[in-house]
Design a protein around this motif. Structure first.
Motif, PDB file in Angstrom:
ATOM      1  N   ARG A 106      -7.523  -1.422  -6.568  1.00 56.59           N
ATOM      2  CA  ARG A 106      -8.857  -1.906  -6.494  1.00 56.59           C
ATOM      3  C   ARG A 106      -8.643  -3.158  -6.037  1.00 56.59           C
ATOM      4  O   ARG A 106      -9.685  -3.808  -4.964  1.00 56.59           O
ATOM      5  CB  ARG A 106      -9.469  -1.925  -7.911  1.00 56.59           C
ATOM      6  CG  ARG A 106     -10.965  -2.094  -7.960  1.00 56.59           C
ATOM      7  CD  ARG A 106     -11.465  -2.177  -9.374  1.00 56.59           C
ATOM      8  NE  ARG A 106     -11.674  -0.860  -9.753  1.00 56.59           N
ATOM      9  CZ  ARG A 106     -11.931  -0.023 -11.057  1.00 56.59           C
ATOM     10  NH1 ARG A 106     -11.606  -0.826 -11.989  1.00 56.59           N
ATOM     11  NH2 ARG A 106     -12.068   0.835 -11.002  1.00 56.59           N
ATOM     12  N   ALA A 144     -11.449  -7.798  -9.289  1.00 60.71           N
ATOM     13  CA  ALA A 144     -10.843  -6.489  -9.774  1.00 60.71           C
ATOM     14  C   ALA A 144     -10.763  -6.798 -11.340  1.00 60.71           C
ATOM     15  O   ALA A 144     -11.071  -5.689 -11.973  1.00 60.71           O
ATOM     16  CB  ALA A 144      -9.394  -6.311  -9.148  1.00 60.71           C
ATOM     17  N   ASP A 148      -2.592  -5.527  -7.930  1.00 59.60           N
ATOM     18  CA  ASP A 148      -2.572  -4.197  -8.510  1.00 59.60           C
ATOM     19  C   ASP A 148      -0.953  -3.635  -9.012  1.00 59.60           C
ATOM     20  O   ASP A 148      -1.006  -3.252 -10.089  1.00 59.60           O
ATOM     21  CB  ASP A 148      -2.996  -3.167  -7.278  1.00 59.60           C
ATOM     22  CG  ASP A 148      -4.155  -3.253  -6.813  1.00 59.60           C
ATOM     23  OD1 ASP A 148      -5.175  -3.698  -7.786  1.00 59.60           O
ATOM     24  OD2 ASP A 148      -4.559  -3.255  -5.885  1.00 59.60           O
TER      25      ASP A 148
END
Length: 336
Positions: free
Chosen positions: A91, A272, A221
């Motif tokens: 994301r 995110a 991430d």
């Protein structure tokens, strides 16, 4: 005179901020594409009105207000769509790559606009913006957007919201604050200290932010949002503090490198984090709150630092602002 344009230009930011306040629930209820089309249609109508304008009048206030709302709506709708489409494990990377389009536009559009303006004048400039708006509208009409997943869980504004989103809003505010201080006050400060050219700053800043988005986009991430956001907030504070020492071009380029790197990491990672903490049916609300905090930070930076610099001077002002940003980074660390 320049003062005649100050208020119409400010209407853009005012509208963008107001739009963020109420758009989140509607975005979650009706989906992303209707608002993407609404934003591009509004931008096209504004471009038509600019083409037809022959003098500066009251309608410029309205046009800039509509333009700011369209920009705000378009950005939030598209970023929420990115959150819908990207898997959670990628994301931050997806948001970062999407943001490259905005960075490239900021780098290219003023230069192209200046060329058109000098060669053919404002009518040609407005006509070019109309062509871009029409092309954008055509692309959006042709794009298939899946309906958001239904969710019974919604995001209210009670105590739970503030506990959950305090870190997100804190970092967003700092991001907006640092950016406005750098971009609004660099030109007059550089002129005051005798820096001959500031163009290289924007080139290095943009190139670094774009490179970070592509080459380091997956770090948030892979290693976690907090591990990326906290050093980036420290970097933003350091970049503002370094302005207090500015006296040569090489230091200006170093500041551009620090700020561009921090910008490249903090916005995707924090966006995110906002998506991670929001139910799937409230992503529009989450991103609206995030953008509203960033816009508020930008407004506070533009107004507050201007007042500060006027009373204590630029160099002490940058020290105070950098220390405040450092305190904000510490608050973010404690909220983890």
């Amino acid at each position: 005179p320049l003062t005649t344009l100050d208020v119409p230009m400010a209407m853009f930011s005012v509208s963008a901020l107001i739009c963020q306040v109420g758009m989140g629930p509607w975005l979650d209820r009706w989906g992303r594409k209707p608002f993407i089309l609404l934003a591009t249609s509004a931008a096209t109508v504004v471009s038509v009105a600019f083409v037809a304008s022959t003098s500066l009048g009251w309608h410029f206030y309205l046009l800039r207000f509509l333009q700011g709302g369209a920009f705000s709506l378009f950005l939030t709708s598209n970023l929420t769509l990115i959150a819908d489409l990207a898997p959670p494990s990628r994301r931050a990377e997806a948001v970062g790559i999407f943001g490259v389009s905005g960075l490239v536009t900021i780098a290219i559009a003023p230069a192209l606009g200046e060329i058109i303006l000098r060669a053919w004048g404002f009518p040609a400039l407005f006509a070019a913006s109309l062509l871009v708006s029409l092309a954008t509208l055509g692309v959006c009409l042709a794009t298939t957007v899946p309906a958001p997943e239904p969710s019974e869980e919604t995001l209210g504004l009670g105590p739970g919201f503030w506990r959950t989103f305090a870190p997100v809003l804190t970092s967003a505010f700092q991001f907006g604050l640092a950016n406005s201080i750098v971009f609004v006050f660099l030109p007059p400060f550089a002129q005051q200290v005798g820096i001959p050219r500031i163009g290289p700053f924007y080139v290095v800043y943009t190139a670094t932010a774009v490179a970070v988005r592509f080459l380091g986009g997956r770090l948030a991430d892979r290693f976690g949002r907090w591990q990326v956001i906290l050093p980036s907030l420290v970097g933003l504070a350091a970049g503002v503090l370094l302005f207090s020492l500015l006296h040569t071009t090489w230091l200006l380029l170093l500041i551009a490198l620090v700020n561009g790197t921090s910008h490249g990491f903090v916005y995707p990672a924090t966006s995110a984090l906002a998506f991670d903490r929001a139910p799937s049916g409230s992503r529009g609300r989450a991103l609206s709150a995030y953008n509203m905090a960033a816009l508020t930070g930008g407004a506070v930076g533009a107004i507050g630092f201007g007042w500060l610099a006027e009373h204590v001077g630029y160099r002490p002002g940058f020290v105070v602002a950098g220390l405040l940003l450092g305190a904000g980074a510490l608050a973010f660390w404690r909220e983890r």
